[in-house]
Design an enzyme around this catalytic site. Structure first.
Site, PDB file in Angstrom:
ATOM      1  N   ASP A 152      51.159  21.109  -8.130  1.00  0.00           N
ATOM      2  CA  ASP A 152      50.840  22.470  -7.703  1.00  0.00           C
ATOM      3  C   ASP A 152      49.659  22.405  -6.738  1.00  0.00           C
ATOM      4  O   ASP A 152      48.616  21.838  -7.057  1.00  0.00           O
ATOM      5  CB  ASP A 152      50.488  23.320  -8.928  1.00  0.00           C
ATOM      6  CG  ASP A 152      50.474  24.809  -8.618  1.00  0.00           C
ATOM      7  OD1 ASP A 152      50.656  25.167  -7.439  1.00  0.00           O
ATOM      8  OD2 ASP A 152      50.283  25.608  -9.547  1.00  0.00           O
ATOM      9  N   ASP A 184      54.432  26.597  -3.238  1.00  0.00           N
ATOM     10  CA  ASP A 184      53.344  25.640  -3.458  1.00  0.00           C
ATOM     11  C   ASP A 184      53.478  24.858  -4.763  1.00  0.00           C
ATOM     12  O   ASP A 184      52.498  24.313  -5.265  1.00  0.00           O
ATOM     13  CB  ASP A 184      52.000  26.383  -3.444  1.00  0.00           C
ATOM     14  CG  ASP A 184      51.911  27.472  -4.504  1.00  0.00           C
ATOM     15  OD1 ASP A 184      52.925  27.742  -5.182  1.00  0.00           O
ATOM     16  OD2 ASP A 184      50.824  28.063  -4.655  1.00  0.00           O
ATOM     17  N   GLU A 185      54.692  24.766  -5.281  1.00  0.00           N
ATOM     18  CA  GLU A 185      54.888  24.190  -6.613  1.00  0.00           C
ATOM     19  C   GLU A 185      56.145  23.328  -6.647  1.00  0.00           C
ATOM     20  O   GLU A 185      57.191  23.732  -6.141  1.00  0.00           O
ATOM     21  CB  GLU A 185      54.992  25.338  -7.621  1.00  0.00           C
ATOM     22  CG  GLU A 185      54.784  24.969  -9.047  1.00  0.00           C
ATOM     23  CD  GLU A 185      54.729  26.207  -9.931  1.00  0.00           C
ATOM     24  OE1 GLU A 185      54.594  26.040 -11.152  1.00  0.00           O
ATOM     25  OE2 GLU A 185      54.843  27.345  -9.411  1.00  0.00           O
TER      26      GLU A 185
END
Length: 406
Positions: free
Chosen positions: A12, A106-107
Site C-alpha cells: 500500500d 494505490d493498493e
C-alpha cells in the site's frame, strides 16, 4: 495449494495523494497537508501523517479539518499525476511478480507462493519495495502472511514506510490485541454493534462462539469471526489492465440522424458511468465505436485520469464521437467501452467541486437504484427510451441489440 503454504503480500502506497504532491514540490515535506475541496463544503480526500496528529482523517469535512489544523496547507489535487504514478508502480510490480491483484489505485496484493525455494519471499518483497521507492520516489509499506486479510492488517501496522512479516501460525497472536476496526469489513455501524456487546478487540471475537457472531451479524458475523481467527482462503485475482465494460446499440434500421446518434452515445456513456459507481470502480480509458452500413468499423480511444464521474467521462466520450463520426454514411452500430478498471473512489476527481457533485451523484444513483436506471437522466438522452438492463461485472452480456428508439 494449501493455505499454510501460501505467501501473500499486501503493498500500500503511504498517503498516496500527499506523496505525489510532495514529489512535485519538496517544500511540502514535513508539513500538514490536506488534499480535497478547498471550500468549506469540500471534503478531505487524503491527508498527511502530520495532519493526522490533529485528528484529521479522510472523508472529514474540510471546514472541520481546517478548524483542527489552521496551519494545514490545502491542495485541490491533481488526479492526472496520481494516475501517472499509480501506473508507474503497477508496471514495476507486474514486471517482478507472477500474480498481482491491483485492488485500488494505490493498493496491491501479490501471491509469491512457491518462490521461497528460489529467493525467499520476504526478502524478495523487501527488494521490490526498495525498487519501487528508488524508481518512483514514493513511500510504500507491505505486510506478508499466509492470506490476504492478515497481510492487509499487517501493512496497516507496518506503516508508515515500513514492512512486516507474520509467520505461518502466528496469525491469531498478531491479531489478538488489535481493535476490531482493523478487520477490513468492519465499518462504523458494525463497530458500534460490536461495541454494544463489549467487543472492542479482535482477541474477544477469537474467544466467542461462531454461533454468537452469526446470531448478531448474520453471514457477516461468520465472515468477521473467520477473519479474526486469521482464516481467509480468498485467492489473489490476477490484475488485467484490459478489464472493461462496454455497451453497444445495433439499429433495426441504419440511420444518419446525428442528433439521434449523439443522444444514444450519451445515454450509453451515462449508463456505464453509473455502473462504475455502483460497483465502486473507476476507469482510465474510454473508447467509442462506430460501424457504418458498409460494415466498416472505426474505434477511437483516450486515456484519462482514473474516474467514475459523469462530468469527466461523458464529455470525453462525446468528443471522441465527434472526431470519429466523419463519414456521410448510414450508421449501423454505436458503442462505448470503459477499460483499465480498478476499485476506487469516484470522488477522487471532485476536488474542486467539494461535496456538491458527490452529493448530486449519490442522489442520482440512489434514485436509479430504487426506480430503475432510466428514472433520472439528462435531457439529451431522454429520446432514448431504454438502454437495457445488465450487470457487466457479473458476466452478463453487455451487447444491446435492436432496442426500440422513440
Amino acid at each position: 495449494m494449501n493455505e499454510q503454504q501460501r505467501s501473500i503480500v499486501h503493498m500500500d502506497l503511504d498517503t498516496f495523494f500527499v506523496s505525489c504532491e510532495r514529489l512535485e514540490d519538496s517544500r511540502l515535506n514535513g508539513l500538514p497537508i490536506l488534499i480535497g475541496g478547498a471550500s468549506d463544503r469540500g471534503v478531505v480526500a487524503s491527508c498527511s501523517y502530520e495532519a493526522r496528529k490533529f485528528g484529521i482523517h479522510s472523508a472529514m469535512p474540510m471546514k472541520m479539518a481546517k478548524e483542527r489544523c489552521p496551519e494545514a496547507i490545502v491542495i485541490s489535487g491533481n488526479s492526472a499525476n496520481y494516475t501517472k504514478y499509480s501506473r508507474m508502480v503497477t508496471d514495476i510490480i507486474q514486471d517482478a511478480v507472477p500474480v498481482v491483484e491491483k485492488s485500488s489505485i494505490d493498493e496491491f496484493y501479490m501471491d509469491l507462493s512457491g518462490m521461497d525455494r528460489f529467493f525467499g519471499c520476504y526478502k524478495y518483497a523487501g527488494e521490490l519495495r526498495r525498487k519501487i521507492m528508488k524508481e518512483t520516489g514514493l513511500p510504500i509499506s507491505f505486510g506478508m502472511s499466509v492470506n490476504k486479510t492478515v497481510s492487509k492488517i499487517a501493512t496497516g501496522e507496518a506503516k508508515p514506510n515500513n514492512q512486516m512479516n507474520i509467520i505461518d501460525g502466528a496469525e491469531k497472536l498478531f491479531l489478538n490485541p488489535l481493535s476490531v476496526q482493523k478487520i477490513p469489513m468492519v465499518g462504523l455501524k458494525t463497530y458500534q454493534t460490536l461495541c454494544n456487546l463489549g467487543v472492542k478487540r479482535i482477541g474477544t471475537i477469537q474467544q466467542m462462539p461462531l454461533e454468537m457472531m452469526e446470531s448478531v451479524l448474520g453471514q457477516n458475523g461468520i465472515a468477521i469471526w473467520k477473519k479474526a481467527q486469521g482464516i481467509d482462503n480468498s485467492p489473489v485475482i490476477q490484475y488485467n489492465e484490459r478489464k472493461s465494460i462496454s455497451s453497444e446499440r445495433t439499429f433495426e434500421k441504419d440511420t444518419i440522424d446525428v442528433v439521434r446518434l449523439k443522444a444514444i452515445v450519451f445515454a450509453l456513456a451515462e449508463n456505464l458511468v453509473f455502473q462504475l459507481r455502483k460497483e465502486k470502480k473507476v476507469c482510465a480509458c474510454v473508447t467509442v465505436k462506430i460501424r457504418y452500413s458498409d460494415f466498416q468499423t472505426k474505434t477511437l480511444q483516450q486515456r484519462i485520469p482514473y474516474s467514475a464521474a459523469d462530468h469527466e467521462i461523458i464529455p470525453m466520450v462525446m468528443n471522441l464521437f465527434e472526431k470519429l463520426h466523419n463519414r456521410r454514411l448510414l450508421v449501423r452500430l454505436v458503442g462505448v467501452r470503459m477499460s483499465e478498471l480498478v476499485h476506487g473512489n469516484y470522488q477522487m476527481r471532485l476536488f474542486d467541486e467539494g461535496s456538491r457533485l458527490a452529493t448530486l451523484y449519490h442522489s442520482m444513483d440512489d434514485i436509479r437504484e430504487r426506480f430503475g436506471e432510466r428514472a433520472i437522466q439528462r435531457a439529451i438522452g431522454m429520446q432514448v427510451k431504454r438502454i437495457g438492463h445488465f450487470n457487466p461485472f457479473r458476466g452478463e452480456t453487455p451487447m444491446i441489440v435492436a432496442n426500440r428508439i422513440v
